[in-house]
Design an enzyme around this catalytic site. Sequence first.
Site, PDB file in Angstrom:
ATOM      1  N   GLU A 186     -15.380  12.463   1.054  1.00  0.00           N
ATOM      2  CA  GLU A 186     -14.151  13.237   0.878  1.00  0.00           C
ATOM      3  C   GLU A 186     -13.520  12.743  -0.417  1.00  0.00           C
ATOM      4  O   GLU A 186     -13.040  11.610  -0.477  1.00  0.00           O
ATOM      5  CB  GLU A 186     -13.188  12.998   2.036  1.00  0.00           C
ATOM      6  CG  GLU A 186     -13.627  13.678   3.316  1.00  0.00           C
ATOM      7  CD  GLU A 186     -12.713  13.319   4.477  1.00  0.00           C
ATOM      8  OE1 GLU A 186     -11.547  12.975   4.243  1.00  0.00           O
ATOM      9  OE2 GLU A 186     -13.191  13.375   5.607  1.00  0.00           O
ATOM     10  N   GLU A 204      -7.058  15.361 -11.511  1.00  0.00           N
ATOM     11  CA  GLU A 204      -6.280  14.906 -10.365  1.00  0.00           C
ATOM     12  C   GLU A 204      -5.358  13.773 -10.807  1.00  0.00           C
ATOM     13  O   GLU A 204      -5.815  12.698 -11.175  1.00  0.00           O
ATOM     14  CB  GLU A 204      -7.208  14.406  -9.255  1.00  0.00           C
ATOM     15  CG  GLU A 204      -6.438  13.988  -8.028  1.00  0.00           C
ATOM     16  CD  GLU A 204      -7.326  13.509  -6.886  1.00  0.00           C
ATOM     17  OE1 GLU A 204      -8.227  12.697  -7.133  1.00  0.00           O
ATOM     18  OE2 GLU A 204      -7.097  13.962  -5.757  1.00  0.00           O
ATOM     19  N   CYS A 247      -4.929  13.641  -1.526  1.00  0.00           N
ATOM     20  CA  CYS A 247      -5.997  14.432  -2.138  1.00  0.00           C
ATOM     21  C   CYS A 247      -5.744  15.924  -1.945  1.00  0.00           C
ATOM     22  O   CYS A 247      -6.215  16.745  -2.722  1.00  0.00           O
ATOM     23  CB  CYS A 247      -7.354  14.028  -1.567  1.00  0.00           C
ATOM     24  SG  CYS A 247      -7.400  14.028   0.225  1.00  0.00           S
ATOM     25  N   LYS A 261     -14.310  -0.933   5.322  1.00  0.00           N
ATOM     26  CA  LYS A 261     -13.729  -1.674   4.196  1.00  0.00           C
ATOM     27  C   LYS A 261     -12.535  -0.895   3.683  1.00  0.00           C
ATOM     28  O   LYS A 261     -12.683   0.149   3.045  1.00  0.00           O
ATOM     29  CB  LYS A 261     -14.725  -1.878   3.050  1.00  0.00           C
ATOM     30  CG  LYS A 261     -14.193  -2.938   2.074  1.00  0.00           C
ATOM     31  CD  LYS A 261     -14.698  -2.827   0.656  1.00  0.00           C
ATOM     32  CE  LYS A 261     -13.985  -1.807  -0.183  1.00  0.00           C
ATOM     33  NZ  LYS A 261     -12.568  -2.126  -0.522  1.00  0.00           N
TER      34      LYS A 261
HETATM   35  P1  NDP Z   1     -11.658   4.598  -5.730  1.00  0.00           P
HETATM   36  O1  NDP Z   1     -12.443   5.803  -5.462  1.00  0.00           O
HETATM   37  O2  NDP Z   1     -12.102   3.727  -6.835  1.00  0.00           O
HETATM   38  O3  NDP Z   1     -11.608   3.659  -4.421  1.00  0.00           O
HETATM   39  C1  NDP Z   1     -11.657   4.138  -3.099  1.00  0.00           C
HETATM   40  C2  NDP Z   1     -12.356   3.102  -2.217  1.00  0.00           C
HETATM   41  O4  NDP Z   1     -13.694   2.858  -2.656  1.00  0.00           O
HETATM   42  C3  NDP Z   1     -11.700   1.730  -2.223  1.00  0.00           C
HETATM   43  O5  NDP Z   1     -11.838   1.136  -0.944  1.00  0.00           O
HETATM   44  C4  NDP Z   1     -12.508   1.009  -3.256  1.00  0.00           C
HETATM   45  O6  NDP Z   1     -12.377  -0.377  -3.158  1.00  0.00           O
HETATM   46  C5  NDP Z   1     -13.891   1.484  -2.931  1.00  0.00           C
HETATM   47  N1  NDP Z   1     -14.867   1.339  -4.007  1.00  0.00           N
HETATM   48  C6  NDP Z   1     -14.650   1.275  -5.340  1.00  0.00           C
HETATM   49  N2  NDP Z   1     -15.830   1.136  -6.005  1.00  0.00           N
HETATM   50  C7  NDP Z   1     -16.801   1.122  -5.056  1.00  0.00           C
HETATM   51  C8  NDP Z   1     -18.242   1.027  -5.096  1.00  0.00           C
HETATM   52  N3  NDP Z   1     -18.906   0.912  -6.248  1.00  0.00           N
HETATM   53  N4  NDP Z   1     -18.906   1.056  -3.928  1.00  0.00           N
HETATM   54  C9  NDP Z   1     -18.268   1.189  -2.756  1.00  0.00           C
HETATM   55  N5  NDP Z   1     -16.908   1.279  -2.650  1.00  0.00           N
HETATM   56  C10 NDP Z   1     -16.199   1.256  -3.785  1.00  0.00           C
HETATM   57  O7  NDP Z   1     -10.163   5.029  -5.897  1.00  0.00           O
HETATM   58  P2  NDP Z   1      -8.957   4.224  -6.541  1.00  0.00           P
HETATM   59  O8  NDP Z   1      -8.287   3.509  -5.445  1.00  0.00           O
HETATM   60  O9  NDP Z   1      -9.375   3.436  -7.747  1.00  0.00           O
HETATM   61  O10 NDP Z   1      -8.066   5.445  -7.069  1.00  0.00           O
HETATM   62  C11 NDP Z   1      -8.427   6.121  -8.257  1.00  0.00           C
HETATM   63  C12 NDP Z   1      -8.226   7.599  -8.130  1.00  0.00           C
HETATM   64  O11 NDP Z   1      -9.037   8.111  -7.089  1.00  0.00           O
HETATM   65  C13 NDP Z   1      -6.821   8.007  -7.717  1.00  0.00           C
HETATM   66  O12 NDP Z   1      -5.962   8.011  -8.804  1.00  0.00           O
HETATM   67  C14 NDP Z   1      -7.084   9.378  -7.148  1.00  0.00           C
HETATM   68  O13 NDP Z   1      -7.179  10.316  -8.189  1.00  0.00           O
HETATM   69  C15 NDP Z   1      -8.424   9.221  -6.461  1.00  0.00           C
HETATM   70  N6  NDP Z   1      -8.295   8.938  -5.022  1.00  0.00           N
HETATM   71  C16 NDP Z   1      -8.544   9.941  -4.135  1.00  0.00           C
HETATM   72  C17 NDP Z   1      -8.356   9.737  -2.780  1.00  0.00           C
HETATM   73  C18 NDP Z   1      -8.591  10.811  -1.793  1.00  0.00           C
HETATM   74  O14 NDP Z   1      -7.969  10.808  -0.729  1.00  0.00           O
HETATM   75  N7  NDP Z   1      -9.512  11.726  -2.042  1.00  0.00           N
HETATM   76  C19 NDP Z   1      -7.888   8.468  -2.249  1.00  0.00           C
HETATM   77  C20 NDP Z   1      -7.731   7.442  -3.247  1.00  0.00           C
HETATM   78  C21 NDP Z   1      -7.931   7.701  -4.583  1.00  0.00           C
HETATM   79  P3  NDP Z   1     -11.280  -1.086  -4.097  1.00  0.00           P
HETATM   80  O15 NDP Z   1      -9.960  -0.563  -3.694  1.00  0.00           O
HETATM   81  O16 NDP Z   1     -11.488  -2.511  -3.755  1.00  0.00           O
HETATM   82  O17 NDP Z   1     -11.667  -0.752  -5.520  1.00  0.00           O
END
Ligand code: NDP
Length: 481
Positions: A252, A382, A286, A177
């Site tokens: 991660e 972050e 990240c 997903k």
């Molecule tokens: P999220 O952690 O919310 O989302 C990452 C993924 O998880 C997306 O595919 C999201 O779907 C999905 N997701 C969200 N809620 C659920 C759930 N309850 N169960 C299963 N999957 C879920 O990150 P965001 O995109 O909202 O970004 C927010 C912050 O997260 C950023 O500002 C950054 O600080 C951090 N981040 C860190 C990353 C890394 O590489 N470590 C990558 C991205 C974000 P959907 O997009 O549909 O919500």
Amino acid sequence: MSDIQFFGHIIDGEEVESLDGARFDVWNPWTQEVFAQAAEAGAADAARAVESSRRAFEEGPWPRMGRAERAAAIHRLADLMEERADDLARLDSTNMGKPFAQAKHDVGRSVWNFRFFADHQRDHVGEVYPMDSGHHSYSEFGPAGVVAAISPWNFPLMMATWKIAPAIAWGNTCIIKPSEDTPASVTLLGRLAIEAGFPPGVLNVLNGHGAPAGAALTADERVDRVTFTGSSTTGKAVMASAATHLAPVSLELGGKGANLVFDDADLDNAVHWAVEAIFRNSGQICLAGSRLFVQSGVHDEFMDRFRAAAEALVIGDPFDPATRFSVLASRRHFEKVRGYVESVEEQGGKVLTGGVDEDGAWLVRPTIVTDLPLTAPQYCEEIFGPVCVVNRFETEDDVVALANDTRYGLNAMVFTENLSRAHRVSSRLRAGTVWVNCFFIRDLRTPFGGVGDSGVGREGGNFSREFFTEPKAVVMQIDRG
Ligand code: NDP
């Protein structure tokens, strides 16, 4: 809107709409326009994807075929990705604003993810242990089952393939997903898997939001492994959900990377990598070097050069070949980063260069911040944007303590020409990866993951094998003595 692109789910070897026909808009953050629509999964679509992958695992050829045959199928997919590299890169640049040259680089690394794990599963079949007792034992690494992979928007294709490649290489079936913000390139990947002749259900792509789509996947007891990259907060929810049916998780999560520049560093090299570490991908990494510590002896000279290099980055259209830096991936994310930047002064800090673009673009310029207290949110949290917080330090002990004083522990960078110091400091840093005199270089055989709020578990090489398989011990008597 009539000629707008559509990205469906890829389920059971076909591209399909959601069962209820629901769709969501997909944005281009540079033009601030909707350029596509994607199918929006509900819980019933998630169940359908799991059902398909479960059937492919229980009855299909994928887990049962020879290792060489499976490797050949994965290399076929990698070949197709190379043929369509421009299209894949174009989708990531369009969908999240990444400069096209960087997106092409990501496609190359995505292809390598597949090639590496296709070969790795052939060459690392198991281990044999002759025993003193007249027995010998060996390990076997059988596939775990159905893998649910949830990937973020910052490296849409690369992070997805980092999960899919080891999962399918080891004989599992997989449902990916992608983030709701970036469904495009992963859907094209799913189409290429069909073209490569993957059996139905081996790679399903489910488009939709974290809830309900992602949450339905992690909660489904027919799922055997959950691998997730995203925020630490969502990571905890994913882990709690997977725990209800005891599915192992690999997480991660976020980071607040420390970048340490010592007096004896090669400053050209240190400046080059300091810029890459915080401004590549507009800081949406990240692993970003978002906390920069510079030793007193080189502080002023380093800062002059770092600032000049940041200001020299060409900002613009992701498809202009001169562009090195562009917009943030979405309005929602822009608003989050803007909040941090606009409150720097109220927290007691100074914006040395950069700041929020005032022309309406979802753009935060390469931003360098100084003089912030160590309790400020910009220093501790972050930001996931192009914001570098700089501090001066005096001694090695001081900087190790500063670097380790965070709830994150994903990575750190050390710039020094002193070999002993490089080893000593690397060993003392609490982080999953330490880069010495470089950044972002990966060897896929090594462990990748983080400490503390940065994650749970490691992936890469044999670490991926441990996670994506059910290791088995077989003990045989060979001497009845
Ligand atoms: P999220 O952690 O919310 O989302 C990452 C993924 O998880 C997306 O595919 C999201 O779907 C999905 N997701 C969200 N809620 C659920 C759930 N309850 N169960 C299963 N999957 C879920 O990150 P965001 O995109 O909202 O970004 C927010 C912050 O997260 C950023 O500002 C950054 O600080 C951090 N981040 C860190 C990353 C890394 O590489 N470590 C990558 C991205 C974000 P959907 O997009 O549909 O919500």
